[in-house]
Design an enzyme around this catalytic site. Sequence first.
Site, mmCIF file in Angstrom:
data_model
loop_
_atom_site.group_PDB
_atom_site.id
_atom_site.type_symbol
_atom_site.label_atom_id
_atom_site.label_comp_id
_atom_site.label_asym_id
_atom_site.label_seq_id
_atom_site.Cartn_x
_atom_site.Cartn_y
_atom_site.Cartn_z
ATOM 1 N N SER A 131 0.870 -1.180 0.000
ATOM 2 C CA SER A 131 0.000 0.000 0.000
ATOM 3 C C SER A 131 0.903 1.225 0.000
ATOM 4 O O SER A 131 2.074 1.123 0.399
ATOM 5 C CB SER A 131 -0.856 0.006 1.276
ATOM 6 O OG SER A 131 -1.501 1.248 1.444
ATOM 7 N N TYR A 144 -1.618 0.348 10.903
ATOM 8 C CA TYR A 144 -1.644 -0.132 9.508
ATOM 9 C C TYR A 144 -0.353 0.234 8.789
ATOM 10 O O TYR A 144 0.244 -0.610 8.110
ATOM 11 C CB TYR A 144 -2.855 0.475 8.795
ATOM 12 C CG TYR A 144 -3.064 -0.030 7.380
ATOM 13 C CD1 TYR A 144 -3.199 -1.400 7.104
ATOM 14 C CD2 TYR A 144 -3.131 0.861 6.304
ATOM 15 C CE1 TYR A 144 -3.402 -1.848 5.808
ATOM 16 C CE2 TYR A 144 -3.338 0.409 5.003
ATOM 17 C CZ TYR A 144 -3.473 -0.949 4.756
ATOM 18 O OH TYR A 144 -3.668 -1.404 3.468
#
Length: 243
Positions: A131, A144
Amino acid sequence: MSMRTAVVTGASAGIGEATARALASAGFHVVLGARRLNRLRQLAEELSGTAHELDVTDVESVASFVDQVPECHLLVNNAGGARGLERVEEADEENWHWMWQTNVLGTLRVTKALLPKLIASGEGHVITVTSIAGHEVYDGGAGYTSAKHAQAALHQTLRSEHLGDPLRLTEIVPGMVETDFSLNRFDGDAERAERVYQGLQPLTASDVAEVIAFAATRPAHVNLDRIVLQPTAQYNGSRILRR
Ligand code: NAP
């Protein structure tokens, strides 16, 4: 030449499901793994692929999944996601545990177990969906972003450790993609999840899947190392233009 086999983790929804479709269209036999076996079975039937239950956080589940995969040319490490958006001072350890177990240790377990088969195939390829959160940080995102940074570090280390082996490694680095990602992140709060995508056109799961299939279908001597893709209205994790 017989069909090449592609394993896709987290293939029951979102980017993984779209990737399974794109790879099947590109001529791969797809082996689908996730926890929701009924969804996988339906997709496998549609794509003439194979479905096996897989929980990447469970050592035994990974071992039994890998035992059922006789050969593997391509592994797409896609299973993962986010839980919560709390500042560090309010960090929820359970959320952190989930994110590290799934994104980091899950990727480690599946990759480690399939590496011998990938290399034995003579043209192995590991594609990991990290990501932009694996390359930057944002407020509330430490659980995250730290997990995605670790996942990216693991993937990049493999690229260096396997120089000279018949193993390509590609990191896919998406920005905002409209899937169940935010719904899961916000524990089923649909309104909150919807707000994430308001005022801009996010990427779709198939936008990402097409890029994965492109990377997977280059000649064996071409290694696409890292591909970043974001919606046009997104500059990074914090700077997004909404109209
Ligand atoms: P999603 O729609 O929530 O899909 C997540 C997938 O992961 C599901 O198929 C889920 O299947 C699977 N999964 C979750 N926990 C698992 C476990 N323990 N074992 C096996 N599979 C598991 O989200 P998505 O957007 O497609 O996310 C896919 C990947 O893209 C993730 O790694 C995410 O971090 C990354 N990503 C997403 C975005 C975005 O904006 N959407 C952006 C950048 C990167 P089951 O629940 O059936 O197990």
